[in-house]
Design a protein around this motif. Structure first.
Motif, PDB file in Angstrom:
ATOM      1  N   PRO A   4       0.842  -1.198   0.000  1.00 50.69           N
ATOM      2  CA  PRO A   4       0.000   0.000   0.000  1.00 50.69           C
ATOM      3  C   PRO A   4       0.883   1.255   0.000  1.00 50.69           C
ATOM      4  O   PRO A   4       1.978   1.262   0.559  1.00 50.69           O
ATOM      5  CB  PRO A   4      -0.810  -0.112   1.295  1.00 50.69           C
ATOM      6  CG  PRO A   4      -0.079  -1.092   2.142  1.00 50.69           C
ATOM      7  CD  PRO A   4       0.712  -1.973   1.225  1.00 50.69           C
ATOM      8  N   ILE A   5       0.391   2.313  -0.629  1.00 49.50           N
ATOM      9  CA  ILE A   5       1.117   3.574  -0.710  1.00 49.50           C
ATOM     10  C   ILE A   5       0.975   4.318   0.615  1.00 49.50           C
ATOM     11  O   ILE A   5      -0.135   4.524   1.103  1.00 49.50           O
ATOM     12  CB  ILE A   5       0.574   4.447  -1.873  1.00 49.50           C
ATOM     13  CG1 ILE A   5       0.714   3.724  -3.206  1.00 49.50           C
ATOM     14  CG2 ILE A   5       1.236   5.807  -1.911  1.00 49.50           C
ATOM     15  CD1 ILE A   5       2.123   3.479  -3.654  1.00 49.50           C
ATOM     16  N   TYR A  10       7.400  11.977  -1.701  1.00 48.81           N
ATOM     17  CA  TYR A  10       8.091  11.071  -2.604  1.00 48.81           C
ATOM     18  C   TYR A  10       9.001  11.886  -3.515  1.00 48.81           C
ATOM     19  O   TYR A  10       8.747  13.064  -3.763  1.00 48.81           O
ATOM     20  CB  TYR A  10       7.092  10.275  -3.448  1.00 48.81           C
ATOM     21  CG  TYR A  10       6.383   9.188  -2.673  1.00 48.81           C
ATOM     22  CD1 TYR A  10       6.694   7.853  -2.884  1.00 48.81           C
ATOM     23  CD2 TYR A  10       5.412   9.493  -1.728  1.00 48.81           C
ATOM     24  CE1 TYR A  10       6.048   6.846  -2.173  1.00 48.81           C
ATOM     25  CE2 TYR A  10       4.767   8.500  -1.013  1.00 48.81           C
ATOM     26  CZ  TYR A  10       5.090   7.182  -1.239  1.00 48.81           C
ATOM     27  OH  TYR A  10       4.462   6.192  -0.530  1.00 48.81           O
ATOM     28  N   VAL A  11      10.037  11.244  -4.020  1.00 46.29           N
ATOM     29  CA  VAL A  11      10.966  11.908  -4.930  1.00 46.29           C
ATOM     30  C   VAL A  11      10.616  11.454  -6.345  1.00 46.29           C
ATOM     31  O   VAL A  11      10.752  10.279  -6.676  1.00 46.29           O
ATOM     32  CB  VAL A  11      12.430  11.549  -4.602  1.00 46.29           C
ATOM     33  CG1 VAL A  11      13.376  12.328  -5.492  1.00 46.29           C
ATOM     34  CG2 VAL A  11      12.728  11.815  -3.137  1.00 46.29           C
ATOM     35  N   GLY A  86      16.218  -0.026  -3.533  1.00 45.96           N
ATOM     36  CA  GLY A  86      15.814  -1.421  -3.433  1.00 45.96           C
ATOM     37  C   GLY A  86      14.369  -1.553  -3.876  1.00 45.96           C
ATOM     38  O   GLY A  86      13.985  -1.059  -4.924  1.00 45.96           O
ATOM     39  N   SER A  87      13.543  -2.187  -3.053  1.00 44.27           N
ATOM     40  CA  SER A  87      12.134  -2.359  -3.411  1.00 44.27           C
ATOM     41  C   SER A  87      11.239  -1.279  -2.803  1.00 44.27           C
ATOM     42  O   SER A  87      10.046  -1.251  -3.074  1.00 44.27           O
ATOM     43  CB  SER A  87      11.648  -3.733  -2.953  1.00 44.27           C
ATOM     44  OG  SER A  87      11.721  -3.814  -1.541  1.00 44.27           O
ATOM     45  N   ASP A  88      11.815  -0.386  -1.992  1.00 45.17           N
ATOM     46  CA  ASP A  88      11.020   0.646  -1.327  1.00 45.17           C
ATOM     47  C   ASP A  88      11.201   2.001  -2.004  1.00 45.17           C
ATOM     48  O   ASP A  88      12.313   2.356  -2.427  1.00 45.17           O
ATOM     49  CB  ASP A  88      11.433   0.774   0.144  1.00 45.17           C
ATOM     50  CG  ASP A  88      11.161  -0.484   0.937  1.00 45.17           C
ATOM     51  OD1 ASP A  88      10.166  -1.173   0.639  1.00 45.17           O
ATOM     52  OD2 ASP A  88      11.962  -0.791   1.851  1.00 45.17           O
ATOM     53  N   ASP A 153      19.184  12.295   4.519  1.00 44.84           N
ATOM     54  CA  ASP A 153      19.478  10.866   4.506  1.00 44.84           C
ATOM     55  C   ASP A 153      18.544  10.049   3.619  1.00 44.84           C
ATOM     56  O   ASP A 153      18.964   9.091   2.995  1.00 44.84           O
ATOM     57  CB  ASP A 153      19.438  10.292   5.929  1.00 44.84           C
ATOM     58  CG  ASP A 153      20.580  10.843   6.775  1.00 44.84           C
ATOM     59  OD1 ASP A 153      21.675  11.074   6.221  1.00 44.84           O
ATOM     60  OD2 ASP A 153      20.374  11.037   7.989  1.00 44.84           O
ATOM     61  N   SER A 154      17.286  10.434   3.534  1.00 41.01           N
ATOM     62  CA  SER A 154      16.334   9.591   2.811  1.00 41.01           C
ATOM     63  C   SER A 154      16.599   9.530   1.311  1.00 41.01           C
ATOM     64  O   SER A 154      16.192   8.591   0.659  1.00 41.01           O
ATOM     65  CB  SER A 154      14.902  10.050   3.074  1.00 41.01           C
ATOM     66  OG  SER A 154      14.749  11.395   2.727  1.00 41.01           O
ATOM     67  N   ILE A 155      17.295  10.542   0.748  1.00 33.97           N
ATOM     68  CA  ILE A 155      17.649  10.470  -0.673  1.00 33.97           C
ATOM     69  C   ILE A 155      19.171  10.452  -0.866  1.00 33.97           C
ATOM     70  O   ILE A 155      19.658  10.634  -1.951  1.00 33.97           O
ATOM     71  CB  ILE A 155      17.007  11.607  -1.501  1.00 33.97           C
ATOM     72  CG1 ILE A 155      17.412  12.984  -0.981  1.00 33.97           C
ATOM     73  CG2 ILE A 155      15.518  11.445  -1.565  1.00 33.97           C
ATOM     74  CD1 ILE A 155      16.979  14.124  -1.889  1.00 33.97           C
TER      75      ILE A 155
END
Length: 175
Positions: A4-5, A10-11, A86-88, A153-155
């Motif tokens: 689920p989203i 989001y980038v 990865g997959s996320d 950190d997230s990107i």
């Protein structure tokens, strides 16, 4: 089976040099979008001009609330895909978006640039004065200037900027 989203920033990877157009189209479609822009001086043989360029070329940050928003976002002309590790999907935290907005919104902060490599030297400090009060950053001293490095950190990106030295000397937040 699809995950689920989740709601969040989001980038979005977009076609080269289409960042401003995609941001405009997203907003016209009632999708919350953010394109961090920095002012840079460009020189040509006959003139010099200040232009606004994306801090992260080919990236636009999009706030997604639902699967419908997600698919609507990807249907906008000029969009590619949402960035994944990865997959996320890469989801940027709200406080990281605030850091980027703080860095790009004030005139006192200059020489903003982003770097992929993580700095090896410098000390971690908290800015104690001005619009960036409370922001934790890494200090890089070059040519008697205080350069800060803010990690997103997230990107897996870093933003570097020059700030006035008095921003680091006070112990109280004064906005």
């Amino acid at each position: 089976m699809n995950k689920p989203i989740k709601s969040g920033w989001y980038v979005l990877y977009v076609r080269s040099r289409h960042e401003k157009k995609v941001e405009k189209l997203l907003k016209e479609n009632q999708i919350k979008a953010y394109l961090p822009l920095i002012k840079t001086i460009r020189k040509w043989s006959d003139r010099t001009k200040t232009v606004e360029l994306p801090l992260f070329p080919s990236y636009v940050f999009v706030y997604i609330n639902s699967s419908m928003d997600f698919y609507k976002t990807l249907s906008i002309e000029g969009t590619g895909a949402c960035i994944r590790f990865g997959s996320d999907y890469a989801i940027v935290k709200e406080n990281e978006i605030k850091k980027i907005k703080l860095l790009t919104s004030t005139e006192e902060i200059t020489n903003i640039e982003k770097k992929l490599d993580m700095p090896k030297v410098g000390e971690i400090k908290t800015i104690e004065q001005g619009p960036l009060c409370g922001l934790e950053c890494e200090i890089v001293k070059t040519n008697n200037e205080n350069k800060i490095v803010v990690r997103i950190d997230s990107i897996q990106q870093n933003i570097t900027a020059t700030i006035p030295s008095y921003y680091l000397s006070s112990s109280l937040c004064v906005n």
